[in-house]
Write a protein that holds these residues in place. Structure first.
Motif, PDB file in Angstrom:
ATOM      1  N   VAL A  90     -14.003  -2.973  -8.462  1.00 34.57           N
ATOM      2  CA  VAL A  90     -13.475  -3.636  -7.267  1.00 34.57           C
ATOM      3  C   VAL A  90     -12.053  -4.122  -7.563  1.00 34.57           C
ATOM      4  O   VAL A  90     -11.800  -4.724  -8.617  1.00 34.57           O
ATOM      5  N   TYR A  91     -11.155  -3.873  -6.615  1.00 38.97           N
ATOM      6  CA  TYR A  91      -9.753  -4.265  -6.743  1.00 38.97           C
ATOM      7  C   TYR A  91      -9.358  -5.075  -5.512  1.00 38.97           C
ATOM      8  O   TYR A  91      -9.886  -4.853  -4.424  1.00 38.97           O
ATOM      9  N   ASN A  92      -8.411  -5.967  -5.677  1.00 39.49           N
ATOM     10  CA  ASN A  92      -7.978  -6.787  -4.543  1.00 39.49           C
ATOM     11  C   ASN A  92      -7.318  -5.951  -3.455  1.00 39.49           C
ATOM     12  O   ASN A  92      -7.535  -6.189  -2.267  1.00 39.49           O
ATOM     13  N   THR A  93      -6.492  -4.991  -3.858  1.00 41.92           N
ATOM     14  CA  THR A  93      -5.724  -4.176  -2.912  1.00 41.92           C
ATOM     15  C   THR A  93      -5.572  -2.767  -3.467  1.00 41.92           C
ATOM     16  O   THR A  93      -5.862  -2.512  -4.640  1.00 41.92           O
ATOM     17  N   GLU A 130     -18.264  -6.083  -0.446  1.00 43.12           N
ATOM     18  CA  GLU A 130     -18.566  -6.558  -1.797  1.00 43.12           C
ATOM     19  C   GLU A 130     -19.770  -7.504  -1.781  1.00 43.12           C
ATOM     20  O   GLU A 130     -20.679  -7.390  -2.620  1.00 43.12           O
ATOM     21  N   SER A 166      -3.313  -2.991  -6.457  1.00 42.04           N
ATOM     22  CA  SER A 166      -3.926  -3.352  -7.744  1.00 42.04           C
ATOM     23  C   SER A 166      -4.761  -2.202  -8.301  1.00 42.04           C
ATOM     24  O   SER A 166      -4.848  -2.022  -9.513  1.00 42.04           O
ATOM     25  N   VAL A 225     -11.835  -1.692  -2.460  1.00 38.13           N
ATOM     26  CA  VAL A 225     -10.758  -2.679  -2.342  1.00 38.13           C
ATOM     27  C   VAL A 225     -11.239  -3.798  -1.430  1.00 38.13           C
ATOM     28  O   VAL A 225     -12.068  -3.582  -0.549  1.00 38.13           O
ATOM     29  N   ARG A 226     -10.713  -4.997  -1.656  1.00 41.36           N
ATOM     30  CA  ARG A 226     -11.169  -6.176  -0.903  1.00 41.36           C
ATOM     31  C   ARG A 226     -10.440  -6.361   0.416  1.00 41.36           C
ATOM     32  O   ARG A 226     -10.728  -7.310   1.146  1.00 41.36           O
ATOM     33  N   THR A 227      -9.501  -5.483   0.740  1.00 41.13           N
ATOM     34  CA  THR A 227      -8.806  -5.563   2.019  1.00 41.13           C
ATOM     35  C   THR A 227      -9.698  -4.990   3.115  1.00 41.13           C
ATOM     36  O   THR A 227     -10.749  -4.417   2.830  1.00 41.13           O
ATOM     37  N   ASP A 246     -13.046   0.650   1.682  1.00 41.97           N
ATOM     38  CA  ASP A 246     -13.318  -0.769   1.914  1.00 41.97           C
ATOM     39  C   ASP A 246     -14.696  -0.965   2.531  1.00 41.97           C
ATOM     40  O   ASP A 246     -15.059  -2.080   2.882  1.00 41.97           O
ATOM     41  N   LEU A 282     -14.137  -7.382   1.409  1.00 45.37           N
ATOM     42  CA  LEU A 282     -14.828  -8.597   0.943  1.00 45.37           C
ATOM     43  C   LEU A 282     -16.264  -8.642   1.445  1.00 45.37           C
ATOM     44  O   LEU A 282     -17.192  -8.966   0.696  1.00 45.37           O
ATOM     45  N   SER A 315       0.813  -1.220   0.000  1.00 50.30           N
ATOM     46  CA  SER A 315       0.000   0.000   0.000  1.00 50.30           C
ATOM     47  C   SER A 315       0.847   1.271   0.000  1.00 50.30           C
ATOM     48  O   SER A 315       0.501   2.248  -0.687  1.00 50.30           O
TER      49      SER A 315
END
Length: 192
Positions: free
Chosen positions: A168-171, A153, A174, A144-146, A126, A150, A31
């Protein structure tokens, strides 16, 4: 472009517990570098964070400032810069205008940068309240999924935000990859 980041769960690790000291504040891997890469590409970075731990008496403003000094120092060591950090110290039952999903923190950012609006800015969060605040203030938004991402989402699939397109991004890393790749594509096409 102005990029507005939530803090807990986007920049630093967050499991739902209050982070009450700089020693408890740990960045999510990648990050800090993501913030620096965005800065180096010419983006301005602001942070908008709810910090009700102050209102609850878990830590004070000096401790929060120390956490933010740690964040800014890490970003600067990586070659970047955070232009502004805004925070809400109030508890949810204070019903203040600055606590996300209200837009007070984003209005502080708009005023600081002397902008007429936040159209074209991106709010990265998030949680649903980050997204709702960003949309209400006129920003584009990204999830972000952090952190709580999740869970957020999943809830958005059950109860979407009307008329909102939410990538939506993983981190955060990303997200930065996607922003920088899109700009590279645009620059290549502009030079043709």
């Amino acid at each position: 472009m102005l990029i507005i980041l939530d803090r807990d769960g986007v920049i630093n690790q967050y499991d739902g517990s209050y982070i009450c000291s700089p020693d408890e504040w740990h960045p999510i891997p990648g990050s800090i570098d993501a913030v620096a890469r965005l800065c180096n590409a010419g983006h301005r970075i602001a942070v908008a964070t709810n910090q009700s731990g102050i209102g609850r008496g878990y830590y004070d403003v000096d401790t929060l400032d120390a956490m933010h000094d740690k964040l800014k120092g890490l970003v600067e060591a990586a070659g970047g810069c955070i232009d502004l950090i805004t925070y809400c110290p109030h508890r949810p039952d204070d019903y203040c205008r600055c606590r996300k999903p209200q837009i007070g923190l984003l209005e502080q950012i708009r005023t600081h940068f002397q902008l007429n609006s936040l159209n074209g800015a991106i709010m990265v969060g998030d949680s649903r309240k980050d997204l709702e605040a960003g949309l209400s203030a006129g920003c584009d938004v990204a999830l972000v999924r952090t952190g709580n991402g999740l869970e957020t989402e999943c809830h958005l699939q059950e109860r979407p935000i009307p008329r909102a397109r939410i990538p939506v991004y993983n981190t955060l890393s990303s997200f930065a990859d996607a922003v920088l790749a899109a700009e590279g594509w645009q620059k290549q096409n502009e030079s043709v």
